[in-house]
Design a protein around this motif. Sequence first.
Motif, PDB file in Angstrom:
ATOM      1  N   UNK A  38       0.734  -1.326  -0.007  1.00 27.29           N
ATOM      2  CA  UNK A  38      -0.031  -0.088  -0.091  1.00 27.29           C
ATOM      3  C   UNK A  38       0.861   1.285   0.034  1.00 27.29           C
ATOM      4  N   UNK A  39       0.593   2.044  -1.061  1.00 25.15           N
ATOM      5  CA  UNK A  39       1.396   3.500  -0.852  1.00 25.15           C
ATOM      6  C   UNK A  39       0.554   4.461  -0.275  1.00 25.15           C
ATOM      7  N   UNK A  40       0.966   5.281   0.663  1.00 27.77           N
ATOM      8  CA  UNK A  40       0.287   6.116   1.316  1.00 27.77           C
ATOM      9  C   UNK A  40       0.783   7.637   0.922  1.00 27.77           C
ATOM     10  N   UNK A  41       0.159   8.293   0.065  1.00 32.63           N
ATOM     11  CA  UNK A  41       0.783   9.657  -0.432  1.00 32.63           C
ATOM     12  C   UNK A  41       0.545  10.743   0.606  1.00 32.63           C
ATOM     13  N   UNK A  42       1.515  11.614   0.730  1.00 32.25           N
ATOM     14  CA  UNK A  42       1.359  12.878   1.527  1.00 32.25           C
ATOM     15  C   UNK A  42       0.742  13.737   1.107  1.00 32.25           C
ATOM     16  N   UNK A  43      -0.355  14.108   1.600  1.00 35.87           N
ATOM     17  CA  UNK A  43      -1.333  15.211   0.839  1.00 35.87           C
ATOM     18  C   UNK A  43      -1.030  16.486   1.502  1.00 35.87           C
ATOM     19  N   UNK A  44      -0.093  16.652   2.453  1.00 31.63           N
ATOM     20  CA  UNK A  44       0.183  18.039   2.748  1.00 31.63           C
ATOM     21  C   UNK A  44       1.057  18.754   1.663  1.00 31.63           C
ATOM     22  N   UNK A  45       0.726  19.966   1.362  1.00 31.43           N
ATOM     23  CA  UNK A  45       1.712  20.697   0.535  1.00 31.43           C
ATOM     24  C   UNK A  45       2.853  21.177   0.740  1.00 31.43           C
ATOM     25  N   UNK A  46       3.714  21.422  -0.099  1.00 34.40           N
ATOM     26  CA  UNK A  46       5.192  22.095   0.244  1.00 34.40           C
ATOM     27  C   UNK A  46       5.047  23.300   0.869  1.00 34.40           C
ATOM     28  N   UNK A  47       5.752  23.691   1.710  1.00 40.45           N
ATOM     29  CA  UNK A  47       5.670  24.953   2.597  1.00 40.45           C
ATOM     30  C   UNK A  47       6.500  25.824   1.867  1.00 40.45           C
ATOM     31  N   UNK A  48       6.255  27.344   2.085  1.00 47.19           N
ATOM     32  CA  UNK A  48       7.062  28.390   1.492  1.00 47.19           C
ATOM     33  C   UNK A  48       8.258  28.214   1.884  1.00 47.19           C
TER      34      UNK A  48
END
Length: 225
Positions: A38-48
Motif C-alpha cells: 500500500x502506498x500512502x501519499x502525503x497530501x500536505x503541500x510544500x511549505x513556503x
Amino acid sequence: MEIASGKIRDITPDKLIIEAPYTNIERACLRKYSEVLIGLPDNRKISPEQRRKAYALIEEISIWSGYEPIEVTKETTKMQFLLQKDCIKFEMFSLSNCSITTAREYITFLIDFIIKNNIPTKRPLLPLCEDINKYVYACLMNKVCAVCGKPAQLHHVERIGMGRNRNTINHLNMLVLPLCGVHHAECHNMPQYEFNEKHHLVPIKLTAEIGKKYNLSNKNLEVKR
C-alpha cells in the motif's frame, strides 16, 4: 505488479481500513493475490520555507554549472532525483504544489549533490537541510565539516583520550561528527550537548563504511560477537 486505487475508510490505533474497488475477480484468483503493498501519499503541500530552500540550492548548482538558467537546472535536477528514487510510478512534480515529503526528499537530494560534487556555496548548507541525519552522513562520507563545509576531521562524541588507545579500540557504533579544525576545537572547549544545540547537529553512529573513509583499520572496525 498490478496497481489498484482505493480510499481509507477508517483509521484505528493499530490498522487502516481500506476499500479498493476491483472487478477482475478471475485475474485475482489466477494470480492468487493475498498480500498487497500500500502506498500512502502525503497530501500536505510544500511549505513556503521548503520552496525557498529548494530554489536557494538550485541557484547554487546553476552558478556552479556555468550560470545555466535556473529553470533548466531545476528540471534537470528534478529528473535526476526521480531517476534515483525507488518508486512505483515515475511522476514529475512541481515546486508549486508537491507534497511536503517530496520537497523534503528533493532538498536532501540537492544537498547531497552539492556535497558530493564539492560545489562552493554562498550560504551554509546546514540551515537549508531538511533531514539532519542524512546531512551529517553525507558530510561524513565526503569529509566536509557539517557546520561550515570546510575539510573535516572525525570527531568522536565519546572522547577517546582518557587512557585508551585510538589505534586499538573498536570504533563501530561510536557517535561521531565531521568537523573542521576550528569547529573541532570549539567542540572540545564546551559540553557536547551545548555544541550540538548551538549548531543544530545530531551525531550519528560510525559504520564500517564511514570508518574506511577515515582510514580506520580493520581492527578498529571489527564486529563484536
